[in-house]
Design a protein around this motif. Sequence first.
Motif, PDB file in Angstrom:
ATOM      1  N   GLY A 128      49.932  42.726  38.840  1.00  0.00           N
ATOM      2  CA  GLY A 128      49.476  43.736  37.884  1.00  0.00           C
ATOM      3  C   GLY A 128      48.347  43.209  37.015  1.00  0.00           C
ATOM      4  O   GLY A 128      47.981  42.037  37.078  1.00  0.00           O
ATOM      5  N   ALA A 129      47.784  44.094  36.190  1.00  0.00           N
ATOM      6  CA  ALA A 129      46.669  43.737  35.312  1.00  0.00           C
ATOM      7  C   ALA A 129      47.091  42.672  34.298  1.00  0.00           C
ATOM      8  O   ALA A 129      48.246  42.622  33.874  1.00  0.00           O
ATOM      9  CB  ALA A 129      46.146  44.968  34.598  1.00  0.00           C
ATOM     10  N   ASN A 164      36.403  43.212  38.970  1.00  0.00           N
ATOM     11  CA  ASN A 164      37.815  42.992  38.667  1.00  0.00           C
ATOM     12  C   ASN A 164      38.070  42.635  37.207  1.00  0.00           C
ATOM     13  O   ASN A 164      39.196  42.362  36.831  1.00  0.00           O
ATOM     14  CB  ASN A 164      38.380  41.885  39.560  1.00  0.00           C
ATOM     15  CG  ASN A 164      38.381  42.284  41.020  1.00  0.00           C
ATOM     16  OD1 ASN A 164      38.452  43.470  41.343  1.00  0.00           O
ATOM     17  ND2 ASN A 164      38.279  41.308  41.899  1.00  0.00           N
ATOM     18  N   GLU A 170      41.852  41.579  33.339  1.00  0.00           N
ATOM     19  CA  GLU A 170      41.648  41.262  34.750  1.00  0.00           C
ATOM     20  C   GLU A 170      42.484  42.249  35.558  1.00  0.00           C
ATOM     21  O   GLU A 170      43.706  42.331  35.392  1.00  0.00           O
ATOM     22  CB  GLU A 170      42.069  39.830  35.054  1.00  0.00           C
ATOM     23  CG  GLU A 170      41.835  39.450  36.495  1.00  0.00           C
ATOM     24  CD  GLU A 170      42.268  38.024  36.816  1.00  0.00           C
ATOM     25  OE1 GLU A 170      42.199  37.659  38.012  1.00  0.00           O
ATOM     26  OE2 GLU A 170      42.677  37.286  35.897  1.00  0.00           O
ATOM     27  N   TRP A 171      41.812  43.022  36.389  1.00  0.00           N
ATOM     28  CA  TRP A 171      42.478  44.042  37.196  1.00  0.00           C
ATOM     29  C   TRP A 171      42.955  43.404  38.491  1.00  0.00           C
ATOM     30  O   TRP A 171      42.165  43.043  39.341  1.00  0.00           O
ATOM     31  CB  TRP A 171      41.534  45.204  37.475  1.00  0.00           C
ATOM     32  CG  TRP A 171      41.042  45.831  36.209  1.00  0.00           C
ATOM     33  CD1 TRP A 171      39.819  45.661  35.634  1.00  0.00           C
ATOM     34  CD2 TRP A 171      41.766  46.716  35.359  1.00  0.00           C
ATOM     35  NE1 TRP A 171      39.740  46.393  34.469  1.00  0.00           N
ATOM     36  CE2 TRP A 171      40.924  47.056  34.275  1.00  0.00           C
ATOM     37  CE3 TRP A 171      43.042  47.271  35.393  1.00  0.00           C
ATOM     38  CZ2 TRP A 171      41.311  47.908  33.248  1.00  0.00           C
ATOM     39  CZ3 TRP A 171      43.439  48.115  34.368  1.00  0.00           C
ATOM     40  CH2 TRP A 171      42.586  48.429  33.319  1.00  0.00           C
ATOM     41  N   ARG A 172      44.268  43.260  38.619  1.00  0.00           N
ATOM     42  CA  ARG A 172      44.866  42.678  39.817  1.00  0.00           C
ATOM     43  C   ARG A 172      45.749  43.731  40.496  1.00  0.00           C
ATOM     44  O   ARG A 172      46.339  44.574  39.818  1.00  0.00           O
ATOM     45  CB  ARG A 172      45.751  41.483  39.464  1.00  0.00           C
ATOM     46  CG  ARG A 172      45.035  40.317  38.848  1.00  0.00           C
ATOM     47  CD  ARG A 172      46.045  39.224  38.578  1.00  0.00           C
ATOM     48  NE  ARG A 172      45.458  38.067  37.933  1.00  0.00           N
ATOM     49  CZ  ARG A 172      46.167  37.055  37.450  1.00  0.00           C
ATOM     50  NH1 ARG A 172      47.482  37.056  37.553  1.00  0.00           N
ATOM     51  NH2 ARG A 172      45.563  36.028  36.877  1.00  0.00           N
ATOM     52  N   GLN A 173      45.854  43.620  41.814  1.00  0.00           N
ATOM     53  CA  GLN A 173      46.764  44.513  42.542  1.00  0.00           C
ATOM     54  C   GLN A 173      48.210  44.079  42.317  1.00  0.00           C
ATOM     55  O   GLN A 173      49.077  44.901  42.054  1.00  0.00           O
ATOM     56  CB  GLN A 173      46.438  44.494  44.042  1.00  0.00           C
ATOM     57  CG  GLN A 173      45.077  45.075  44.364  1.00  0.00           C
ATOM     58  CD  GLN A 173      44.998  46.555  44.039  1.00  0.00           C
ATOM     59  OE1 GLN A 173      45.963  47.281  44.184  1.00  0.00           O
ATOM     60  NE2 GLN A 173      43.841  46.990  43.577  1.00  0.00           N
ATOM     61  N   SER A 174      48.450  42.790  42.447  1.00  0.00           N
ATOM     62  CA  SER A 174      49.805  42.286  42.310  1.00  0.00           C
ATOM     63  C   SER A 174      49.736  40.941  41.608  1.00  0.00           C
ATOM     64  O   SER A 174      48.874  40.125  41.941  1.00  0.00           O
ATOM     65  CB  SER A 174      50.436  42.132  43.696  1.00  0.00           C
ATOM     66  OG  SER A 174      51.734  41.611  43.599  1.00  0.00           O
ATOM     67  N   ARG A 207      43.782  53.606  35.327  1.00  0.00           N
ATOM     68  CA  ARG A 207      44.230  52.636  36.314  1.00  0.00           C
ATOM     69  C   ARG A 207      45.687  52.278  36.092  1.00  0.00           C
ATOM     70  O   ARG A 207      46.231  52.455  35.006  1.00  0.00           O
ATOM     71  CB  ARG A 207      43.391  51.359  36.233  1.00  0.00           C
ATOM     72  CG  ARG A 207      41.934  51.573  36.590  1.00  0.00           C
ATOM     73  CD  ARG A 207      41.268  50.246  36.776  1.00  0.00           C
ATOM     74  NE  ARG A 207      39.843  50.384  37.060  1.00  0.00           N
ATOM     75  CZ  ARG A 207      39.084  49.389  37.451  1.00  0.00           C
ATOM     76  NH1 ARG A 207      39.590  48.168  37.594  1.00  0.00           N
ATOM     77  NH2 ARG A 207      37.794  49.574  37.684  1.00  0.00           N
ATOM     78  N   SER A 208      46.288  51.737  37.122  1.00  0.00           N
ATOM     79  CA  SER A 208      47.668  51.259  37.008  1.00  0.00           C
ATOM     80  C   SER A 208      47.661  49.999  36.146  1.00  0.00           C
ATOM     81  O   SER A 208      46.920  49.057  36.433  1.00  0.00           O
ATOM     82  CB  SER A 208      48.236  50.951  38.381  1.00  0.00           C
ATOM     83  OG  SER A 208      49.500  50.323  38.244  1.00  0.00           O
TER      84      SER A 208
END
Length: 196
Positions: free
Chosen positions: A97-98, A75, A91-95, A193-194
């Motif tokens: 966001g990054a 992540n 830091e790659w987060r789903q919600s 990535r988003s």
Amino acid sequence: MNVTNPYAQAGWAGSNGTTPLPSLFGALPFPSQPPESSIHRFKFTSFNPDILNCVLYGPQSHAYFRVLNNTPSQNFTMFQNREGKSIAVIEWRQSPGAVVEIRDIIRKQLVSSWLPLSSDRTYRFMKARDRTFVWVPQNQYVGLYTYGTTNPELYAKLSRTEGCVTLEISSVAIQIGLFECCVVAVVLLQSGRSID
């Protein structure tokens, strides 16, 4: 003897424009044009398998940064300088966001706050060093320009070829401290990535 050029009559060199003429008062330097901003080229290569695991090479093929996504947790993407010190992290987060942080430059914040999309979704703003810039897609590259000026200045270019991403950045942009910001922005923009 050249009778139309008084400098040539006095025996001064440079009457043909190849050498600057002496200053008016002798002791003062002759005015010259300021040197144009030079461009520095950096290449993201050695993808393993993508830009989230790569090495950034600069002039004379020196490694400047390592981008590492193979940390204990997938992540996080770390940016390390030549000495192995961390200079930035994503830091790659789903919600929601990054999240991005660049040591001593960008405090920890959502990427969507640091690189927000324009209302028409055609370019991205970038806030750094108390200024706002814009990443604007062109035909063969994405350019980083000054924002809010009548004549936007191009500070950097991002382009992609097979197996390589290139960042061309002006010496002016480096002098005002945009290098690390551009490196991190390029990785975010090319990550696939988003980021919102």
